[in-house]
Design a protein around this motif. Sequence first.
Motif, PDB file in Angstrom:
ATOM      1  N   ILE A 156      -6.831 -13.938   0.552  1.00 25.93           N
ATOM      2  CA  ILE A 156      -5.551 -13.438   0.052  1.00 25.93           C
ATOM      3  C   ILE A 156      -4.755 -12.720   1.141  1.00 25.93           C
ATOM      4  CG2 ILE A 156      -6.359 -11.193  -0.815  1.00 25.93           C
ATOM      5  CD1 ILE A 156      -4.554 -11.724  -3.310  1.00 25.93           C
ATOM      6  N   GLU A 157      -5.450 -12.151   2.119  1.00 31.36           N
ATOM      7  CA  GLU A 157      -4.740 -11.429   3.182  1.00 31.36           C
ATOM      8  C   GLU A 157      -3.816 -12.351   3.985  1.00 31.36           C
ATOM      9  OE1 GLU A 157      -6.753 -10.298   6.962  1.00 31.36           O
ATOM     10  OE2 GLU A 157      -8.557 -11.014   5.924  1.00 31.36           O
ATOM     11  N   HIS A 158      -4.053 -13.662   3.925  1.00 28.76           N
ATOM     12  CA  HIS A 158      -3.206 -14.622   4.647  1.00 28.76           C
ATOM     13  C   HIS A 158      -2.008 -15.073   3.817  1.00 28.76           C
ATOM     14  CE1 HIS A 158      -6.228 -14.831   7.733  1.00 28.76           C
ATOM     15  NE2 HIS A 158      -7.137 -15.078   6.809  1.00 28.76           N
ATOM     16  N   TYR A 159      -1.997 -14.732   2.538  1.00 24.20           N
ATOM     17  CA  TYR A 159      -0.956 -15.229   1.640  1.00 24.20           C
ATOM     18  C   TYR A 159      -0.027 -14.153   1.092  1.00 24.20           C
ATOM     19  CZ  TYR A 159      -3.418 -19.580   1.939  1.00 24.20           C
ATOM     20  OH  TYR A 159      -3.987 -20.722   2.424  1.00 24.20           O
ATOM     21  N   LEU A 160      -0.472 -12.912   1.073  1.00 29.49           N
ATOM     22  CA  LEU A 160       0.350 -11.814   0.567  1.00 29.49           C
ATOM     23  C   LEU A 160       0.088 -10.566   1.411  1.00 29.49           C
ATOM     24  CD1 LEU A 160      -0.219 -12.052  -3.305  1.00 29.49           C
ATOM     25  CD2 LEU A 160       1.828 -12.777  -2.058  1.00 29.49           C
ATOM     26  N   HIS A 161       1.108  -9.731   1.565  1.00 24.63           N
ATOM     27  CA  HIS A 161       0.867  -8.454   2.227  1.00 24.63           C
ATOM     28  C   HIS A 161       0.201  -7.520   1.222  1.00 24.63           C
ATOM     29  CE1 HIS A 161       4.431  -6.836   0.240  1.00 24.63           C
ATOM     30  NE2 HIS A 161       5.098  -7.871   0.692  1.00 24.63           N
ATOM     31  N   ILE A 162      -0.367  -6.441   1.689  1.00 29.39           N
ATOM     32  CA  ILE A 162      -1.221  -5.599   0.851  1.00 29.39           C
ATOM     33  C   ILE A 162      -0.499  -5.059  -0.384  1.00 29.39           C
ATOM     34  CG2 ILE A 162      -0.857  -3.458   2.154  1.00 29.39           C
ATOM     35  CD1 ILE A 162      -4.171  -4.671   0.532  1.00 29.39           C
ATOM     36  N   GLU A 163       0.775  -4.734  -0.266  1.00 24.84           N
ATOM     37  CA  GLU A 163       1.503  -4.232  -1.430  1.00 24.84           C
ATOM     38  C   GLU A 163       1.588  -5.291  -2.522  1.00 24.84           C
ATOM     39  OE1 GLU A 163       2.554  -3.963   1.715  1.00 24.84           O
ATOM     40  OE2 GLU A 163       2.922  -1.839   2.103  1.00 24.84           O
ATOM     41  N   SER A 164       1.761  -6.549  -2.120  1.00 24.99           N
ATOM     42  CA  SER A 164       1.813  -7.630  -3.110  1.00 24.99           C
ATOM     43  C   SER A 164       0.437  -7.969  -3.658  1.00 24.99           C
ATOM     44  CB  SER A 164       2.473  -8.870  -2.517  1.00 24.99           C
ATOM     45  OG  SER A 164       3.839  -8.618  -2.266  1.00 24.99           O
ATOM     46  N   VAL A 165      -0.607  -7.792  -2.853  1.00 25.87           N
ATOM     47  CA  VAL A 165      -1.976  -7.967  -3.357  1.00 25.87           C
ATOM     48  C   VAL A 165      -2.205  -6.968  -4.491  1.00 25.87           C
ATOM     49  CG1 VAL A 165      -4.431  -7.735  -2.795  1.00 25.87           C
ATOM     50  CG2 VAL A 165      -2.880  -8.857  -1.171  1.00 25.87           C
ATOM     51  N   ILE A 166      -1.822  -5.728  -4.259  1.00 26.76           N
ATOM     52  CA  ILE A 166      -1.958  -4.688  -5.283  1.00 26.76           C
ATOM     53  C   ILE A 166      -1.094  -5.021  -6.490  1.00 26.76           C
ATOM     54  CG2 ILE A 166      -1.456  -2.242  -5.763  1.00 26.76           C
ATOM     55  CD1 ILE A 166      -2.130  -1.839  -2.685  1.00 26.76           C
ATOM     56  N   GLY A 167       0.133  -5.453  -6.232  1.00 30.30           N
ATOM     57  CA  GLY A 167       1.039  -5.833  -7.317  1.00 30.30           C
ATOM     58  C   GLY A 167       0.493  -6.977  -8.153  1.00 30.30           C
ATOM     59  N   LEU A 168      -0.141  -7.951  -7.510  1.00 24.01           N
ATOM     60  CA  LEU A 168      -0.695  -9.088  -8.230  1.00 24.01           C
ATOM     61  C   LEU A 168      -1.865  -8.655  -9.114  1.00 24.01           C
ATOM     62  CD1 LEU A 168      -0.452 -12.142  -8.633  1.00 24.01           C
ATOM     63  CD2 LEU A 168      -2.054 -12.422  -6.720  1.00 24.01           C
TER      64      LEU A 168
END
Length: 191
Positions: A156-168
């Motif tokens: 996931i780190e290659h597809y979204l930045h950390i804020e969006s990982v948290i948001g997802l």
Amino acid sequence: MASAMKVTYLSDKQQFIVPFFNENYIVDCNTQSICHAANGTVPGIGALILILHYLTFFETRAEPVHKWVSLKEIPNGGMLFYPAFHKESICGLIKAFGHQSSLLLECAKRIGGQQAGFGDASAVFQAFPQIPLCAVIWEGDEEVSANATILFDPSIEHYLHIESVIGLGGYLATKLIKLAAPESRRGHDVW
């Protein structure tokens, strides 16, 4: 981009078709809009942002590694942001499903979740074509507190930045919690 993200691009219409939690959304480059492919409705701001970030953040081609990790293990801030994520997302899952874990599976089916083999109940979701998520519940009793987590594939780190990982992760938790609400289980959507 379409190939790397496993979405469809219709060049004649300048539109991307983006699968998001078992539903297709049209990202129209001409009208600069996003709508649900089946009924034309515009998703909420959180979904809009996540869909746009999925299309635009791509760093490098990476396939899911089919391994699960906690947010704490995601580089570039997962450990730093975990306490807030736990408070805002995980605690809600514990409250909704911690004493009725089978309800998680019932709610998960409504958004394309497939039963997994973790905890007392768990489900895997295809958030985006390249991004699976897993929600896990451990039931509590008089002696042991209930617990929950949302797990991520490390890619996931290659597809979204950390804020969006948290948001997802938060988006999934919110959807599941709303689906667990009594009025939603009677067949009425609450959002």
